[in-house]
Design a protein around this motif. Structure first.
Motif, PDB file in Angstrom:
ATOM      1  N   ASP A 393       0.861  -1.159   0.003  1.00 46.67           N
ATOM      2  CA  ASP A 393       0.049   0.083  -0.004  1.00 46.67           C
ATOM      3  C   ASP A 393       0.864   1.331   0.016  1.00 46.67           C
ATOM      4  OD1 ASP A 393      -2.332  -1.603   0.144  1.00 46.67           O
ATOM      5  OD2 ASP A 393      -2.180  -1.832   2.361  1.00 46.67           O
ATOM      6  N   GLY A 394       0.371   2.306  -0.287  1.00 42.11           N
ATOM      7  CA  GLY A 394       0.928   3.571  -0.128  1.00 42.11           C
ATOM      8  C   GLY A 394       0.962   4.281  -1.538  1.00 42.11           C
ATOM      9  N   SER A 395       1.177   5.485  -1.927  1.00 42.99           N
ATOM     10  CA  SER A 395       1.255   6.177  -2.889  1.00 42.99           C
ATOM     11  C   SER A 395       2.271   5.803  -3.715  1.00 42.99           C
ATOM     12  CB  SER A 395       0.695   7.556  -2.902  1.00 42.99           C
ATOM     13  OG  SER A 395       1.863   8.201  -2.006  1.00 42.99           O
ATOM     14  N   ASP A 396       3.576   5.806  -2.968  1.00 38.09           N
ATOM     15  CA  ASP A 396       4.736   5.654  -3.574  1.00 38.09           C
ATOM     16  C   ASP A 396       5.559   4.312  -3.347  1.00 38.09           C
ATOM     17  OD1 ASP A 396       5.461   6.056  -0.884  1.00 38.09           O
ATOM     18  OD2 ASP A 396       6.709   7.910  -1.423  1.00 38.09           O
ATOM     19  N   ASN A 397       4.888   3.487  -2.465  1.00 37.17           N
ATOM     20  CA  ASN A 397       5.255   2.118  -2.002  1.00 37.17           C
ATOM     21  C   ASN A 397       6.676   2.267  -1.387  1.00 37.17           C
ATOM     22  OD1 ASN A 397       3.138   1.030  -3.461  1.00 37.17           O
ATOM     23  ND2 ASN A 397       4.084   0.881  -5.151  1.00 37.17           N
ATOM     24  N   SER A 398       6.979   3.406  -0.813  1.00 37.47           N
ATOM     25  CA  SER A 398       8.392   3.629  -0.352  1.00 37.47           C
ATOM     26  C   SER A 398       8.855   2.778   0.637  1.00 37.47           C
ATOM     27  CB  SER A 398       8.345   4.980   0.409  1.00 37.47           C
ATOM     28  OG  SER A 398       7.607   5.226   1.561  1.00 37.47           O
ATOM     29  N   TYR A 399       7.907   2.002   1.649  1.00 35.17           N
ATOM     30  CA  TYR A 399       8.397   1.154   2.422  1.00 35.17           C
ATOM     31  C   TYR A 399       8.779  -0.053   1.997  1.00 35.17           C
ATOM     32  CZ  TYR A 399       3.780  -1.231   2.245  1.00 35.17           C
ATOM     33  OH  TYR A 399       2.959  -1.847   1.714  1.00 35.17           O
ATOM     34  N   ALA A 400       8.258  -0.564   0.644  1.00 33.86           N
ATOM     35  CA  ALA A 400       8.626  -1.732   0.240  1.00 33.86           C
ATOM     36  C   ALA A 400      10.118  -1.779  -0.434  1.00 33.86           C
ATOM     37  CB  ALA A 400       7.714  -1.903  -1.127  1.00 33.86           C
ATOM     38  N   TYR A 401      10.364  -0.368  -0.935  1.00 35.63           N
ATOM     39  CA  TYR A 401      11.769  -0.195  -1.189  1.00 35.63           C
ATOM     40  C   TYR A 401      12.744  -0.549   0.060  1.00 35.63           C
ATOM     41  CZ  TYR A 401      10.234   1.869  -5.501  1.00 35.63           C
ATOM     42  OH  TYR A 401       9.729   2.304  -6.959  1.00 35.63           O
ATOM     43  N   THR A 402      12.307   0.104   1.195  1.00 32.69           N
ATOM     44  CA  THR A 402      13.128  -0.196   2.594  1.00 32.69           C
ATOM     45  C   THR A 402      13.333  -1.704   2.655  1.00 32.69           C
ATOM     46  OG1 THR A 402      12.383   1.944   3.206  1.00 32.69           O
ATOM     47  CG2 THR A 402      13.294   0.398   4.683  1.00 32.69           C
ATOM     48  N   VAL A 403      12.170  -2.370   2.650  1.00 30.57           N
ATOM     49  CA  VAL A 403      12.128  -3.838   2.866  1.00 30.57           C
ATOM     50  C   VAL A 403      13.065  -4.423   1.736  1.00 30.57           C
ATOM     51  CG1 VAL A 403      10.652  -5.794   3.026  1.00 30.57           C
ATOM     52  CG2 VAL A 403       9.635  -3.544   3.983  1.00 30.57           C
ATOM     53  N   ILE A 404      12.919  -4.197   0.772  1.00 27.24           N
ATOM     54  CA  ILE A 404      13.627  -4.845  -0.329  1.00 27.24           C
ATOM     55  C   ILE A 404      15.245  -4.683   0.223  1.00 27.24           C
ATOM     56  CG2 ILE A 404      14.615  -4.995  -2.672  1.00 27.24           C
ATOM     57  CD1 ILE A 404      11.532  -4.759  -3.352  1.00 27.24           C
ATOM     58  N   ARG A 405      15.702  -3.406   0.330  1.00 23.37           N
ATOM     59  CA  ARG A 405      17.082  -3.067   0.700  1.00 23.37           C
ATOM     60  C   ARG A 405      17.407  -3.707   2.066  1.00 23.37           C
ATOM     61  NH1 ARG A 405      16.283   3.612   0.406  1.00 23.37           N
ATOM     62  NH2 ARG A 405      15.861   3.530  -2.108  1.00 23.37           N
ATOM     63  N   GLN A 406      16.521  -3.896   3.067  1.00 24.84           N
ATOM     64  CA  GLN A 406      17.014  -4.552   4.070  1.00 24.84           C
ATOM     65  C   GLN A 406      17.172  -6.136   3.953  1.00 24.84           C
ATOM     66  OE1 GLN A 406      13.448  -3.095   6.696  1.00 24.84           O
ATOM     67  NE2 GLN A 406      14.964  -2.582   8.100  1.00 24.84           N
ATOM     68  N   ILE A 407      16.262  -6.679   3.210  1.00 25.34           N
ATOM     69  CA  ILE A 407      16.497  -7.901   2.964  1.00 25.34           C
ATOM     70  C   ILE A 407      17.918  -8.427   2.213  1.00 25.34           C
ATOM     71  CG2 ILE A 407      15.762 -10.029   1.574  1.00 25.34           C
ATOM     72  CD1 ILE A 407      12.804  -8.868   1.778  1.00 25.34           C
ATOM     73  N   SER A 408      18.125  -7.262   1.215  1.00 29.31           N
ATOM     74  CA  SER A 408      19.543  -7.597   0.408  1.00 29.31           C
ATOM     75  C   SER A 408      20.742  -7.314   1.312  1.00 29.31           C
ATOM     76  CB  SER A 408      19.396  -6.347  -0.595  1.00 29.31           C
ATOM     77  OG  SER A 408      20.675  -6.387  -1.447  1.00 29.31           O
ATOM     78  N   LYS A 409      20.553  -6.359   2.299  1.00 30.84           N
ATOM     79  CA  LYS A 409      21.725  -6.034   3.389  1.00 30.84           C
ATOM     80  C   LYS A 409      21.759  -7.339   4.027  1.00 30.84           C
ATOM     81  CE  LYS A 409      24.712  -3.176   5.070  1.00 30.84           C
ATOM     82  NZ  LYS A 409      25.322  -3.882   6.166  1.00 30.84           N
ATOM     83  N   MET A 410      20.618  -7.927   4.737  1.00 24.64           N
ATOM     84  CA  MET A 410      21.014  -9.178   5.467  1.00 24.64           C
ATOM     85  C   MET A 410      21.473 -10.280   4.730  1.00 24.64           C
ATOM     86  SD  MET A 410      17.136  -8.942   7.007  1.00 24.64           S
ATOM     87  CE  MET A 410      16.991 -10.277   7.810  1.00 24.64           C
ATOM     88  N   VAL A 411      21.037 -10.289   3.383  1.00 24.95           N
ATOM     89  CA  VAL A 411      21.537 -11.636   2.506  1.00 24.95           C
ATOM     90  C   VAL A 411      23.226 -11.465   2.434  1.00 24.95           C
ATOM     91  CG1 VAL A 411      21.713 -12.836   0.282  1.00 24.95           C
ATOM     92  CG2 VAL A 411      19.494 -12.305   1.647  1.00 24.95           C
ATOM     93  N   TYR A 412      23.295  -9.952   1.874  1.00 25.97           N
ATOM     94  CA  TYR A 412      24.886  -9.837   1.896  1.00 25.97           C
ATOM     95  C   TYR A 412      25.765  -9.842   3.040  1.00 25.97           C
ATOM     96  CZ  TYR A 412      29.047  -7.376   0.206  1.00 25.97           C
ATOM     97  OH  TYR A 412      30.299  -7.087   0.192  1.00 25.97           O
ATOM     98  N   ASP A 413      25.326  -9.389   4.088  1.00 24.79           N
ATOM     99  CA  ASP A 413      26.135  -9.719   5.236  1.00 24.79           C
ATOM    100  C   ASP A 413      26.073 -10.999   5.621  1.00 24.79           C
ATOM    101  OD1 ASP A 413      26.445  -6.792   5.540  1.00 24.79           O
ATOM    102  OD2 ASP A 413      24.615  -6.492   6.895  1.00 24.79           O
ATOM    103  N   PHE A 414      25.264 -11.785   5.593  1.00 25.04           N
ATOM    104  CA  PHE A 414      25.298 -13.329   5.871  1.00 25.04           C
ATOM    105  C   PHE A 414      26.265 -14.050   4.761  1.00 25.04           C
ATOM    106  CE2 PHE A 414      24.071 -17.755   6.188  1.00 25.04           C
ATOM    107  CZ  PHE A 414      23.700 -17.943   7.202  1.00 25.04           C
ATOM    108  N   GLN A 415      26.384 -13.695   3.610  1.00 17.08           N
ATOM    109  CA  GLN A 415      27.191 -14.226   2.721  1.00 17.08           C
ATOM    110  C   GLN A 415      28.863 -13.703   2.986  1.00 17.08           C
ATOM    111  OE1 GLN A 415      25.510 -16.858   1.501  1.00 17.08           O
ATOM    112  NE2 GLN A 415      26.164 -16.503  -0.511  1.00 17.08           N
ATOM    113  N   ASN A 416      28.724 -12.458   3.690  1.00 15.28           N
ATOM    114  CA  ASN A 416      30.086 -12.122   3.707  1.00 15.28           C
ATOM    115  C   ASN A 416      30.959 -12.325   5.068  1.00 15.28           C
ATOM    116  OD1 ASN A 416      31.567 -10.002   2.410  1.00 15.28           O
ATOM    117  ND2 ASN A 416      31.225  -8.605   3.756  1.00 15.28           N
ATOM    118  N   GLU A 417      30.054 -13.181   5.818  1.00 22.90           N
ATOM    119  CA  GLU A 417      30.672 -13.756   7.236  1.00 22.90           C
ATOM    120  C   GLU A 417      31.867 -14.925   7.005  1.00 22.90           C
ATOM    121  OE1 GLU A 417      27.358 -15.289   9.471  1.00 22.90           O
ATOM    122  OE2 GLU A 417      26.524 -13.212  10.127  1.00 22.90           O
TER     123      GLU A 417
END
Length: 417
Positions: A393-417
């Motif tokens: 929901d939301g006119s610009d879906n801004s939180y969805a971008y944040t969620v995708i970025r957070q997931i990406s960061k979690m995966v990258y950090d996990f691979q980087n361990e």
């Protein structure tokens, strides 16, 4: 006599000093992470085993794959260094490690025909097809072989046994991502592939989602198979007509109807700008029915027969097969991979990843839909990650971008361990 006994005793002790480490190796190889130390004649361990495996599968003869850096392994390393224009010293240091980490992305297997060989058994043994071998060698007749002939065998990225890379338990990461997305409205689908071990995890990974512009990945993939096969000339010019018009992303909409563009330029705009008109023109050239069949042949589960849908699994699978295809055909499909690495959109999966790490990806947007599918070329643990979000929901879906970025960061950090 006493002196003779001392000499014999000294020889026995020296023999034990030399052989005991290798006897213990036979039961349990010492474990070293790949790249953590210099490798040279006389070293041994799991990192040497991985070295031998990579070199052997890339077409360099190392003799027995036993985890011991002997004379045959030395010869394989020297041959590899010569081919890669590295310092030819037989020592696996930083530069050679860097080249080894990329060897399976680009190098087909070089095979010398032996008595009794035929392409059918060679293809089966190497996990490829006779047709792919014929294409890689510009050959027409599968039976026109001779003993000693060298041929190139295209193959998927080198699969090193997971125990050498250290098979990873992704369960905790998956649970943490599930906790994250549970805090937000909408539905998220995730599909992850570790390109070293082949391990995967998914969240709603096989469910249908609106594809939005991610459909342009299999569309352009199909286009480049036709270019590779000589069925389409990438420099052929196509005229922009009224039936091609579509608003949204891309710059062709601001240019005159009747303008001409090469196939190559249409592909570039379709991926780099996500140009909708360019994509419509490509679809007109290749044919929608052919595009649909291409996805079916690739093994897609969610086929867009009547609507623009896909799944996280399908998109990750398309990206993986495109990567493999581009590695075998770098002169053609490598161009498409370049476009994916240089898209103007960097607001999702690629956003939290360091600038020196290449990311080949394609985003997609519609009302309440935010998508991204990516190959992340992590230097030691490359992976594919697809995240599709719908009903956000939301006119610009801004939180969805944040969620995708957070997931990406979690995966990258996990691979980087």
């Amino acid at each position: 006599m006493l002196k003779f006994r001392k000499i014999i005793l000294s020889i026995v002790i020296l023999f034990l000093i030399i052989t005991i480490p290798f006897l213990s190796y036979a039961k349990n190889l010492p474990k070293f992470s790949f790249g953590s130390r210099l490798l040279y004649t006389g070293t041994y361990g799991t990192d040497v085993l991985k070295l031998q495996t990579i070199l052997e599968q890339a077409g360099f003869d190392v003799g027995v794959i036993d985890g011991i850096f002997g004379s045959m392994t030395l010869n394989g390393v020297l041959d590899f260094q010569r081919k890669k224009h590295l310092k030819v010293d037989g020592i696996v240091g930083p530069q050679t490690y860097a080249a080894l980490e990329n060897v399976h992305w680009t190098d087909p297997l070089v095979y010398r025909i032996k008595p009794g060989d035929n392409l059918y058994t060679i293809a089966k043994k190497n996990g490829t097809t006779v047709e792919d071998i014929l294409k890689a060698n510009d050959m027409d007749d599968p039976d026109n072989l001779y003993v000693g002939q060298q041929i190139l065998i295209p193959h998927p990225p080198v699969v090193v046994p997971p125990e050498l890379y250290g098979a990873t338990n992704y369960q905790e990461l998956k649970q943490n991502i599930e906790k994250l997305i549970s805090q937000y409205p909408g539905k998220y689908g995730v599909y992850f592939i570790d390109l070293n071990t082949g391990q995967t995890f998914e969240i709603n990974g096989y469910d249908p989602f609106i594809a939005a512009s991610t459909y342009k990945v299999p569309l352009n993939f199909y286009l480049y198979t036709l270019i590779t096969e000589g069925k389409i000339d990438p420099d052929m010019k196509v005229q922009y007509t009224k039936v091609d018009y579509e608003g949204g992303a891309g710059s062709i909409q601001f240019e005159p109807v009747g303008s001409y563009y090469t196939i190559r330029e249409l592909s570039r705009r379709s991926i780099v700008e996500s140009d909708n008109i360019a994509s419509n023109m490509i679809m007109r050239i290749v044919g929608r029915d052919n595009y649909i069949k291409f996805m079916e042949d690739l093994g897609g589960n969610i086929i867009p027969y009547n609507s623009n849908i896909t799944s996280p699994y399908d998109m990750s699978m398309y990206m993986k097969k495109l990567l493999e295809y581009a590695n075998v055909h770098p002169d053609t499909a490598g161009e498409l991979m370049y476009y994916l690495k240089n898209t103007i959109y960097g607001d999702r999966i690629s956003y939290p990843i360091p600038d020196d790490i290449e990311v080949a990806h394609k985003v997609g947007n519609l009302d309440n839909v935010v998508n991204d599918t990516a190959i992340v070329f992590h230097p030691t643990k490359p992976y594919i990650l697809t995240i599709l979000a719908s009903n956000v929901d939301g006119s610009d879906n801004s939180y969805a971008y944040t969620v995708i970025r957070q997931i990406s960061k979690m995966v990258y950090d996990f691979q980087n361990e």
